[in-house]
Design an enzyme around this catalytic site. Sequence first.
Site, short mmCIF file in Angstrom:
data_model
loop_
_atom_site.label_atom_id
_atom_site.label_comp_id
_atom_site.label_asym_id
_atom_site.label_seq_id
_atom_site.Cartn_x
_atom_site.Cartn_y
_atom_site.Cartn_z
N ASP A 220 0.85 -1.19 0.00
CA ASP A 220 0.00 0.00 0.00
C ASP A 220 0.89 1.24 0.00
O ASP A 220 1.66 1.46 0.94
CB ASP A 220 -0.89 -0.03 1.25
CG ASP A 220 -1.77 1.19 1.35
OD1 ASP A 220 -2.38 1.55 0.34
OD2 ASP A 220 -1.83 1.79 2.42
N THR B 143 -3.07 5.50 -4.13
CA THR B 143 -1.97 6.14 -3.39
C THR B 143 -0.63 5.96 -4.10
O THR B 143 0.22 6.83 -4.06
CB THR B 143 -1.87 5.56 -1.97
OG1 THR B 143 -1.89 4.15 -2.07
CG2 THR B 143 -3.03 6.00 -1.13
N THR B 144 -0.46 4.78 -4.74
CA THR B 144 0.79 4.54 -5.45
C THR B 144 0.79 5.31 -6.77
O THR B 144 1.76 5.96 -7.13
CB THR B 144 0.98 3.04 -5.71
OG1 THR B 144 0.78 2.34 -4.49
CG2 THR B 144 2.36 2.74 -6.23
N ASP C 284 -9.15 0.32 2.04
CA ASP C 284 -9.06 1.01 0.75
C ASP C 284 -10.34 0.80 -0.04
O ASP C 284 -10.92 1.74 -0.59
CB ASP C 284 -7.87 0.48 -0.07
CG ASP C 284 -6.56 1.10 0.40
OD1 ASP C 284 -6.60 1.84 1.39
OD2 ASP C 284 -5.51 0.84 -0.22
#
Length: 529
Positions: A61, A96-97, A389
């Site tokens: 994550d 997020t990445t 998530d």
Amino acid sequence: MAAARLLKDEATEEKGDRARMASFIGAMAIADLVKTTLGPKGMDKILQSTGRGRNVTVTNDGATILKSLHIDNPAAKVLVVLDISKVQDDEVGDGTTSVVVLAGELLREAEKLVNQKIHPMTIIAGYRMAAECARNALLLKAKDNKQDPDKFKSDLMKIAMTTLSSKILSQDKEHFAKLAVDAVLRLKGSTNLESIQIIKKAGGSLKDSFLDEGFILDKKIGIGQPKRIENAKILVANTAMDTDKVKIYGARVRVDSMAKVAEIEGAEKEKMKQKVQKIIAHGINCFVNRQLIYNFPEELFADAGILAIEHADFDGIERLALVTGGEIASTFDNPESVKLGHCKLIEEIMIGEDKLIHFSGVEMGQACTVVLRGASSHVLDEAERSLHDALCVLSQTVNDSRVLLGGGWPEMVMAKEVDELARKTPGKKSHAIEAFSRSLQAIPTIIADNAGLDSAELISQLRAEHHKDTTSAGIDILSGGVGDMDKLGISESFKVKQAVLLSATEAAEMILRVDEIITCAPRKREDRM
């Protein structure tokens, strides 16, 4: 004459191109660090803390990885401390990445342009035009099925499965997607995930996880107390129920005989008895306390037929008060001012080897508990992050129900439109707009690279597909070629993609504006001799 020194001796400053290079390199290094975790075949990282216990976290994550890093490079901190990944995680839960990787790619392209002597402000102006154009391209392609409940639910299932496919839960993604969708639809449009509780219990396999309506408290019911209560009236409290010491700090009591000691003990017991009497006067049949409850008051509660639960963790009682419609009390003199919680049934249940207390039929109908099972604490922690998530993305999608296809399709759609814009734009800005388009294509390229596919071949096929009028082509990781995202059911939330696009552009812009880095002199320790 020597140039006057402005800064203290140990303070350093870097100017112009050197400062810019330092900031680019730092930001790109961060992007390269998380790049390998992107996509369904992304790899995990092991993070070991330096604190006591040297805790180990296994995760892919992006937000968790970047939160755990201690970074020295100021520009890398902007990517982390501007906290674009953390904001992305709090705001929409997923991507997020992608957001860090896209910002890194934008800066990589900007570095080439700066080397060609194009001014950073020109690049920023180009990037802004490109971001606006890309967003409009997404807006035109987004679908909205909010009016048709069945289609909308299937959209949510697809989004949940796409989100989970890059996480540890990808093997059982249908099972978990169903859990997440059911939990979020109970919220009826609220984005407050407080009423969805996640309990982790080691043992069993991930497939044994389940969704339970109501609330589960991770506590045992005491000895000699009712194990089952119907139509419960619950008083949630945070108060001291222990009587083993005089509660005046540092007090010393001198007595001249044991009888006096007995008198003091008797007085303490009487005081506690009165307190219990006040609590019972609220007309309750369940008392949940944040602090300890000693044997004597517990006995009194049991005699009155009241279930007393002690030492419930703070997170637990806050959530319990929320879902049962009560408030946390700490004084009991005015029963009419205390708001009690209500639920239809309290009983003890077993999960694996552990006993827990189950509250069903709670006042807040949306409340539910997801019980995660798994082989070890690391697996459970990562499963919780993955599920969180998915829950975030779904709760945002229920509010903003626009949906896009996934698998690199949105990036190619945006890149195509941005390319068109570059051709129409005169001047140096067009170079920046082209660079933006190349950065967008980097995301499907990295997804393909991480899966061990030939990215150059795949991206050129994708580009050709996207020059047809209507296409739903994206990367099909499983077959290793270009696939139809519509048929494969790979969907993403519009809100997530929009947030990735805008946050990454803003962060890149922030770093591009830098032309000087000043590091302060460290504070000297004073010798106290």
